[in-house]
Each structure stands twice: as structure tokens, then as C-alpha cells.
Design a protein around this motif. Sequence first.
Motif, mmCIF file in Angstrom:
data_model
loop_
_atom_site.group_PDB
_atom_site.id
_atom_site.type_symbol
_atom_site.label_atom_id
_atom_site.label_comp_id
_atom_site.label_asym_id
_atom_site.label_seq_id
_atom_site.Cartn_x
_atom_site.Cartn_y
_atom_site.Cartn_z
ATOM 1 N N UNK A 171 28.106 73.016 31.429
ATOM 2 C CA UNK A 171 26.829 72.474 31.875
ATOM 3 C C UNK A 171 26.755 72.545 33.391
ATOM 4 N N UNK A 172 25.575 72.844 33.882
ATOM 5 C CA UNK A 172 25.441 72.891 35.338
ATOM 6 C C UNK A 172 25.286 71.473 35.855
ATOM 7 N N UNK A 173 25.731 71.256 37.047
ATOM 8 C CA UNK A 173 25.591 69.949 37.645
ATOM 9 C C UNK A 173 24.307 69.839 38.438
ATOM 10 N N UNK A 174 23.780 70.971 38.897
ATOM 11 C CA UNK A 174 22.577 70.989 39.709
ATOM 12 C C UNK A 174 22.087 72.425 39.818
ATOM 13 N N UNK A 175 20.846 72.577 40.204
ATOM 14 C CA UNK A 175 20.261 73.906 40.402
ATOM 15 C C UNK A 175 19.669 73.993 41.794
ATOM 16 N N UNK A 176 19.632 75.224 42.311
ATOM 17 C CA UNK A 176 18.982 75.479 43.595
ATOM 18 C C UNK A 176 18.035 76.654 43.413
ATOM 19 N N UNK A 177 17.026 76.706 44.261
ATOM 20 C CA UNK A 177 16.087 77.823 44.242
ATOM 21 C C UNK A 177 16.375 78.709 45.433
ATOM 22 N N UNK A 178 16.508 80.004 45.174
ATOM 23 C CA UNK A 178 16.794 80.973 46.227
ATOM 24 C C UNK A 178 15.489 81.441 46.860
ATOM 25 N N UNK A 179 15.585 82.112 48.001
ATOM 26 C CA UNK A 179 14.392 82.526 48.734
ATOM 27 C C UNK A 179 13.549 83.544 47.981
ATOM 28 N N UNK A 180 14.117 84.243 46.991
ATOM 29 C CA UNK A 180 13.325 85.193 46.203
ATOM 30 C C UNK A 180 12.651 84.522 45.008
#
Length: 171
Positions: free
Chosen positions: A9-18
Amino acid sequence: MTAGLDLLASGASITLTDGTTVSLRYSMRAIALLEARYGSVVAVQDAIDITGKGAAYGPIVQLVGAGCLGPGGFEPHFREHQDAKGERRISGDITYRRRRDGADLADLLHPGHLAEYVEAWNTAFSKALEALGNGGTPAETGGPIETVSPGLSSTTSPSVPSTFLPATSGT
């Protein structure tokens, strides 16, 4: 839920510049790679200088990159050296390239989102170590997670990319 499933399971997500989103997940491979780069789990946790007087951007690329490893994600590219005592170390920074298009993760992170990246890393990394039974989150323990790392030995080594081709002897 078992500890193995917690690691998936992921602990968190981030959004990339693309505009793509990446879930951070710290598997044993990711943690071993960070240990090889920084020397221990405690050193990994101390890599980011939150005072503003030291390095923050370079280390966060390293820490976020390790969390992006895996199928469909990013692949690490690095140089590894073995000293006369047989100790293996990663020299320099690890470059993380996206498998589908070769994009460099460092080019896809925005400097203005540093706090978001640090928070996502801390959440995901703490969750992974907690699932391994190595303590709780920094808030639960009153500070950085105290973890003892065995480091590299003759029976353990950092992961290498599947595309890694070692140099032949004598070149």
C-alpha cells in the motif's frame, strides 16, 4: 492485514509537473537502496535539512525516487564502488528514470512543492518502517524513527537495475 500487504500500500501520493500522480511505496528494495546511498535508515531520515541552512532539494529527489520504484514506476541508475575491504557503496546521486518514457524524476518535481514532497515521503517511509515492526511514525515516537540497520555485508547488497551491465575485469 499482514505486514507484507502493508508494504504494497502506498503511504502517500504526489503529483508530478507533467500531471501524472505517483504513489510512494517503500519496499525492502527501496529501503536497501537508500541504505546503500546514505549508510543507514537513520541517516536516510536525517538527509533532509529542514532548517533551510543545508541541502534539501537533492536529498528529496533521492528519497522520493526510491519510493517510486516498482512496476510501471521509475528505475534507479547509479554507480557503485567496492573498496579494498569489500564494502559496496553508491557514489554520487541516484538518477531515477521513468520506465515508460525515460523521463528523469528530478525534472518532474517542482521546487515549490518541497514541503508536499517531504510530507509525502515522511508518511510513506514511516508507514513502511512501521509495517516492518521497526517503530512508529515520528509523531508517535517523539522524534525520528530509531532503527538499527545492519548495513551492507557479504550477504546483502543494494539492488541494481535490470539493465545494469558490469564492466569487464581489466578495463
